[in-house]
Write an enzyme that holds these catalytic residues in place. Structure first.
Site: not given
Ligand SMILES: O=C(O)COP(=O)(O)O
Ligand SMILES: [Mg+2]
Length: 236
Positions: A10, A12, A155, A178, A182
Site C-alpha cells: 500500500d 498512503d 484491492k 494500514d 487493504d
C-alpha cells in the site's frame, strides 16, 4: 507459506510518512533492494494507478501498478487495464450528493474506474443510501479518502489480476497495508501484515502486526518477512 515472490504494498500510510504523501526513504530503499534480489514489489493503492506507476519507475520497483482501489492497473504510460466503470460510480456520487450534505469529490489525480470523495460525511449513512437505491457500489475509507467502487472491485481483485500478469500466485505474495481498503489483499495473500497505526478491525485480519507506523512500519514489516520467510539471519 509458499516461497515468497511478490510484495504487495500500500502507499498512503504504509510507504508514506504522513498524510501529505512524503515517502519514508529508508523503506523505499528496502523495497528497491527486494526488487534487486529478484522479488516483485507491486504498489496496490487507492491513489491513481498512474501515480503508483510513476512511483514504481522512479523508485526502481516492478512496473505493474494497481490503483483506484483495485479498479485500474497501469503497465506503461499509455497502457491500463480497467476493471470497473467510473460512470457507474458517478451514478452513486450523484445519488449521495442529493441525499447527504458535505459529499464532495476529492481533488485527486484523474480516475478511470472509481470516484474519490473527501472524508466529510458519515460513511455508513452513505452506504445505506447506495443500498436503498440498489446501486451495485460500495464506499470504503483509506483514511486519506472515501472511495466509491463497484461491488467486487477492491484491492484483492486488482492485485489478483496483477499477479496473473506476473505469473505469480497470491499464496506467494505478502500484503502490507494500514487501512480497511487493504483487508481484501490480506484475504488472498499467503502472508498479510498490518502497520501499528491501523485500526483494530484491520489488525485482526492480518497474520502479523508491526509496531511501527507510516514508513517505519513498512521497513519493520520487510525485516519481519526477511527474518521469518526469506531465511535472512538476524545479526547477533
Ligand atoms: O485512498 C487513497 O487515496 C490512498 O490510499 P492508499 O494508498 O492507502 O490505498
Ligand atoms: Mg493506506
Amino acid at each position: 507459506m509458499a516461497a515468497i515472490k511478490v510484495f504487495a504494498v500500500d502507499i498512503d500510510g504504509t510507504l508514506t510518512e504522513n498524510g501529505g504523501g512524503a515517502i519514508h526513504l529508508a523503506a523505499l530503499a528496502k523495497l528497491r533492494y527486494l526488487e534487486r534480489l529478484g522479488y516483485n514489489v507491486v504498489y496496490v493503492t487507492g491513489r491513481s494507478s498512474i501515480e503508483a506507476y510513476v512511483l514504481a519507475v522512479f523508485g526502481g520497483t516492478t512496473r505493474i501498478a494497481v490503483g483506484e482501489n483495485g479498479g485500474a492497473i497501469t503497465i506503461a504510460p499509455q497502457e491500463h487495464k480497467l476493471l470497473a466503470s467510473r460512470e457507474k460510480c458517478m451514478e452513486g456520487y450523484e445519488v449521495l450528493k442529493k441525499s447527504i450534505d458535505g459529499v464532495q469529490i476529492k481533488p485527486v489525480f484523474p480516475r478511470m474506474t472509481e470516484v474519490v470523495l473527501l472524508r466529510t460525511f458519515d460513511l455508513k449513512e452513505g452506504q445505506k443510501i447506495l443500498e436503498e437505491h440498489n446501486l451495485p457500489l460500495y464506499l470504503s475509507d483509506s483514511k486519506y479518502a472515501f472511495h466509491i467502487n463497484e461491488k467486487g472491485v477492491d484491492k484483492g481483485y486488482g492485485l489478483a489480476e496483477a499477479l496473473k500478469m506476473l505469473k505469480a500466485d497470491p499464496e506467494e505474495t505478502v500484503a502490507i497495508g494500514d487501512s480497511e481498503t487493504d483487508v481484501p489483499m490480506y484475504g488472498i495473500c499467503g502472508c498479510s501484515i498490518a502497520l501499528g497505526h491501523a485500526e483494530e478491525s484491520v489488525k485482526k485480519k492480518a497474520d502479523h502486526v508491526v509496531a511501527g507506523s507510516e514508513g517505519a512500519g513498512l521497513a519493520e514489516a520487510i525485516d519481519y518477512v526477511a527474518f521469518n520467510y526469506l531465511g535472512v539471519k538476524k545479526a547477533q
